[in-house]
Design an enzyme around this catalytic site. Structure first.
Site, PDB file in Angstrom:
ATOM      1  N   PHE A  78       0.811  -1.219   0.000  1.00  0.00           N
ATOM      2  CA  PHE A  78       0.000   0.000   0.000  1.00  0.00           C
ATOM      3  C   PHE A  78       0.839   1.261   0.000  1.00  0.00           C
ATOM      4  O   PHE A  78       0.338   2.351  -0.239  1.00  0.00           O
ATOM      5  CB  PHE A  78      -0.925   0.038   1.223  1.00  0.00           C
ATOM      6  CG  PHE A  78      -0.177   0.154   2.514  1.00  0.00           C
ATOM      7  CD1 PHE A  78       0.106   1.389   3.054  1.00  0.00           C
ATOM      8  CD2 PHE A  78       0.264  -0.984   3.167  1.00  0.00           C
ATOM      9  CE1 PHE A  78       0.810   1.498   4.245  1.00  0.00           C
ATOM     10  CE2 PHE A  78       0.964  -0.885   4.351  1.00  0.00           C
ATOM     11  CZ  PHE A  78       1.237   0.355   4.890  1.00  0.00           C
TER      12      PHE A  78
ATOM     13  N   ASP B 250      -6.782 -12.832  10.841  1.00  0.00           N
ATOM     14  CA  ASP B 250      -5.363 -13.119  10.604  1.00  0.00           C
ATOM     15  C   ASP B 250      -4.578 -12.950  11.903  1.00  0.00           C
ATOM     16  O   ASP B 250      -3.604 -12.198  11.972  1.00  0.00           O
ATOM     17  CB  ASP B 250      -4.798 -12.223   9.508  1.00  0.00           C
ATOM     18  CG  ASP B 250      -3.505 -12.787   8.913  1.00  0.00           C
ATOM     19  OD1 ASP B 250      -3.223 -13.991   9.116  1.00  0.00           O
ATOM     20  OD2 ASP B 250      -2.777 -12.031   8.236  1.00  0.00           O
TER      21      ASP B 250
END
Length: 416
Positions: free
Chosen positions: A20, A128
């Site tokens: 990102f 996660d």
């Protein structure tokens, strides 16, 4: 030439990167306070920083949530300035020769359960849970555990009605195979129970040094994930936890017994480990294994008492702030962004689902100075990158990284 952000922060060296954008060390020009500065090109095909900032705004108010100092655009970049955090638990695990003492595991377990509970209270599941996604604070918050990376997070219930998402099967495996729940391997839609089961595997990873399904060989990634699933399902919890206090197997059995839309009894799970902590005669001094390796001895009683009071004050302030943020808008959309997979220890790219140590392990093993310095590439505490997972630091690219973090109560032996 000095680079500035928001005319208030000085841009320093690059300390990490993800798919990102890049993360830089920065400083408040007026106060000198160190911060993390995240930059994302405004022309990027899949902008993430705005979504990430939504998560932070939604989670703000909980104890230990990194504060957002400034958000906006600067030239060709979207920018977010935030609190600087320390190393991840995976980094610290390597620093401690890949073994934590029982005391450290229990101190961490208490905080990690609370972090997951807080996320769930905000109507999201993490999906996660792994050591890379838990970071320690810096300075006087150096004993506070943060949870980061909401790239795979998903809304599991309506914020207003608390209507739970429907049960589904044949779902692609989302998350990290090493710590994924059995139901996730079976293709069942994830819910709160799966975050907690994953945490159980993380705790046993800290106890054992590795899990039985690590290091399995296969011709393809898909076959490897299938082998991990088979090994995990064929390893009884009692075998996995053999040689360690029964609380660990009790924890995992409890998580696996939960129904899809059950609300877990977080207090019960915390109390399991707190009772064990008391029976072992451990002290609430917030001395983790890495503190012992770094300083060679526990701190004096005055320092311990001061830190305990600071933790309790943070808790009280966090509860007050948290109560004022419940009306914040929900977080980011959970479509393609939330379903992208990440790469890390046995990362799972969207695939179809289909050493025992005595329990009395209470102090870290001594390691040589050379080994310790070699392992400390993660820069223990001071100057460590903010909100950067181990995979960022080793140059592996992440897909849809949306780090964020929240905390609730550190190990508060006076409550619950």
């Amino acid at each position: 030439m000095e680079l500035r952000v928001g005319n208030k922060y000085r841009l320093g060296r690059k300390i990490g990167s993800g798919s990102f954008g890049d993360i830089y060390l920065g400083a408040n020009i007026a106060s000198g306070e160190e911060v993390a500065i995240k930059l994302e090109c405004v022309k990027t095909k899949h902008p993430q920083l705005h979504i990430e900032s939504k998560f932070y705004k939604m989670m703000q108010g909980g104890v230990g949530i990194p504060s957002i100092k400034w958000c906006g655009a600067e030239g060709d970049y979207n920018v977010m300035v935030m609190e600087l955090l320390g190393p991840s638990l995976e980094d610290l695990f390597n620093f401690c020769s890949r073994k934590f003492s029982l005391k450290t595991v229990l101190l961490l377990a208490d905080q990690m359960i609370s972090r997951i509970e807080y996320i769930h209270s905000k109507n999201f599941i993490h999906r996660d849970v792994k050591p890379d996604n838990f970071l320690m604070g810096l300075g006087k918050k150096g004993n506070l555990v943060y949870i980061i990376d909401f790239g795979l997070a998903k809304k599991y219930r309506d914020a207003r009605t608390h209507q739970h998402i429907p049960y589904r099967e044949n779902k692609n495996l989302t998350g990290t195979a090493r710590y994924a729940s059995i139901n996730t391997h079976l293709g069942i839609e994830q819910s709160r129970r799966d975050d907690l089961e994953s945490l159980g595997y993380v705790l046993m990873y800290f106890n054992l040094g590795s899990l039985p399904w690590q290091g399995l060989k296969a011709a393809t990634k898909r076959q490897k994930y299938e082998r991990i699933s088979e090994k995990k399902m064929s390893t009884p919890i009692e075998v996995l936890c053999k040689g360690y206090p029964s609380e660990f197997s009790t924890y995992l059995n409890f998580c696996r017994s939960l129904r899809f839309d059950d609300k877990p009894d977080y207090s019960y799970l915390r109390q399991l480990f707190r009772n064990l902590f008391h029976r072992q005669g451990f002290s609430y001094d917030y001395v983790f294994d890495w503190n012992m390796l770094k300083f060679g001895a526990a701190r004096n009683p005055e320092d311990v008492d001061r830190e305990r009071r600071e933790h309790e004050r943070e808790e009280r302030m966090g509860q007050l702030r948290g109560s004022a943020t419940r009306a914040l808008p929900p977080g980011p959309p959970t479509g393609a962004t939330a379903n992208r997979l990440r790469s890390a220890a046995e990362p799972v790219a969207s695939t179809p689902a289909s050493r025992i140590q005595p329990a009395g392990n209470t102090s870290p093993r001594a390691i040589s100075r050379v080994d310790r310095e070699r392992k400390v590439s993660m820069r223990l505490h001071r100057g460590a990158p903010a909100n950067v997972s181990s995979s960022d630091l080793t140059g592996r690219q992440e897909v849809s990284r949306i780090p964020a973090s929240q905390t609730s109560v550190p190990f508060d032996h006076l409550g619950k």
